[in-house]
Design a protein around this motif. Sequence first.
Motif, mmCIF file in Angstrom:
data_model
loop_
_atom_site.group_PDB
_atom_site.id
_atom_site.type_symbol
_atom_site.label_atom_id
_atom_site.label_comp_id
_atom_site.label_asym_id
_atom_site.label_seq_id
_atom_site.Cartn_x
_atom_site.Cartn_y
_atom_site.Cartn_z
ATOM 1 N N GLN A 119 0.817 -1.212 0.000
ATOM 2 C CA GLN A 119 0.000 0.000 0.000
ATOM 3 C C GLN A 119 0.846 1.254 0.000
ATOM 4 O O GLN A 119 0.365 2.338 -0.293
ATOM 5 C CB GLN A 119 -0.916 0.008 1.228
ATOM 6 C CG GLN A 119 -2.029 -1.002 1.149
ATOM 7 C CD GLN A 119 -2.910 -0.973 2.363
ATOM 8 O OE1 GLN A 119 -2.431 -0.797 3.484
ATOM 9 N NE2 GLN A 119 -4.203 -1.173 2.175
ATOM 10 N N GLY A 120 2.114 1.113 0.389
ATOM 11 C CA GLY A 120 2.972 2.276 0.458
ATOM 12 C C GLY A 120 2.894 2.936 1.817
ATOM 13 O O GLY A 120 1.972 2.723 2.591
ATOM 14 N N THR A 121 3.878 3.723 2.087
ATOM 15 C CA THR A 121 3.882 4.447 3.339
ATOM 16 C C THR A 121 4.402 5.855 3.081
ATOM 17 O O THR A 121 5.339 6.066 2.307
ATOM 18 C CB THR A 121 4.737 3.718 4.400
ATOM 19 O OG1 THR A 121 4.635 4.412 5.649
ATOM 20 C CG2 THR A 121 6.203 3.683 3.993
ATOM 21 N N GLN A 122 3.774 6.801 3.706
ATOM 22 C CA GLN A 122 4.108 8.198 3.478
ATOM 23 C C GLN A 122 5.353 8.593 4.273
ATOM 24 O O GLN A 122 5.455 8.291 5.468
ATOM 25 C CB GLN A 122 2.933 9.085 3.893
ATOM 26 C CG GLN A 122 3.182 10.566 3.760
ATOM 27 C CD GLN A 122 3.342 10.985 2.309
ATOM 28 O OE1 GLN A 122 2.630 10.503 1.439
ATOM 29 N NE2 GLN A 122 4.285 11.898 2.066
ATOM 30 N N VAL A 123 6.281 9.234 3.615
ATOM 31 C CA VAL A 123 7.456 9.760 4.284
ATOM 32 C C VAL A 123 7.473 11.258 4.096
ATOM 33 O O VAL A 123 7.369 11.758 2.982
ATOM 34 C CB VAL A 123 8.764 9.145 3.720
ATOM 35 C CG1 VAL A 123 9.978 9.823 4.339
ATOM 36 C CG2 VAL A 123 8.784 7.644 3.957
ATOM 37 N N THR A 124 7.592 11.983 5.183
ATOM 38 C CA THR A 124 7.639 13.437 5.127
ATOM 39 C C THR A 124 8.924 13.908 5.762
ATOM 40 O O THR A 124 9.238 13.553 6.901
ATOM 41 C CB THR A 124 6.438 14.055 5.863
ATOM 42 O OG1 THR A 124 5.234 13.578 5.283
ATOM 43 C CG2 THR A 124 6.482 15.575 5.759
ATOM 44 N N VAL A 125 9.675 14.690 5.019
ATOM 45 C CA VAL A 125 10.911 15.259 5.532
ATOM 46 C C VAL A 125 10.699 16.753 5.682
ATOM 47 O O VAL A 125 10.381 17.452 4.736
ATOM 48 C CB VAL A 125 12.090 14.964 4.592
ATOM 49 C CG1 VAL A 125 13.367 15.610 5.131
ATOM 50 C CG2 VAL A 125 12.270 13.464 4.410
ATOM 51 N N SER A 126 10.829 17.224 6.875
ATOM 52 C CA SER A 126 10.551 18.626 7.118
ATOM 53 C C SER A 126 11.505 19.196 8.148
ATOM 54 O O SER A 126 11.912 18.520 9.087
ATOM 55 C CB SER A 126 9.102 18.788 7.597
ATOM 56 O OG SER A 126 8.842 20.121 7.979
ATOM 57 N N SER A 127 11.855 20.447 7.975
ATOM 58 C CA SER A 127 12.704 21.113 8.973
ATOM 59 C C SER A 127 11.828 21.740 10.059
ATOM 60 O O SER A 127 12.324 22.304 11.001
ATOM 61 C CB SER A 127 13.547 22.185 8.313
ATOM 62 O OG SER A 127 12.727 23.147 7.675
#
Length: 127
Positions: A119-127
């Motif tokens: 299904q996928g998995t969300q990755v969020t990269v944020s400062s």
Amino acid sequence: QVQLKESGGGLVQPGGSLKLSCAASGITVVTSHMSWFRQAPGKEREFVARIGPGGSGTSYVDSVKGRFTISRSYAENTLYLQMNSLEPEDTGTYYCNGFYRGTQHWGQGTQLTVSSWGQGTQVTVSS
């Protein structure tokens, strides 16, 4: 008031199996015409399987014959769809349908995805 509630959908790999359920209230599944339909993304809703009242038999769309089995439980007042040897083309939203007192009744649907991908998995990269 007739209510139909589907459950059991999910993500399955090709060749896998899954059993959908449709819990009914306000309608008795063993004495009514009950059916499963499905709708793939971008396509019209299509008939999948039907079971008549009492012992009046079953029917299936050609593409699922030998792979899907429709059944029902008097005790649980529930309609089922056993799906084996699933194919990516079986992907879609599956709807339970009951015909009662001249009116078609529909559930809200349950999603089936047949894919070898996760299904996928969300990755969020944020400062």
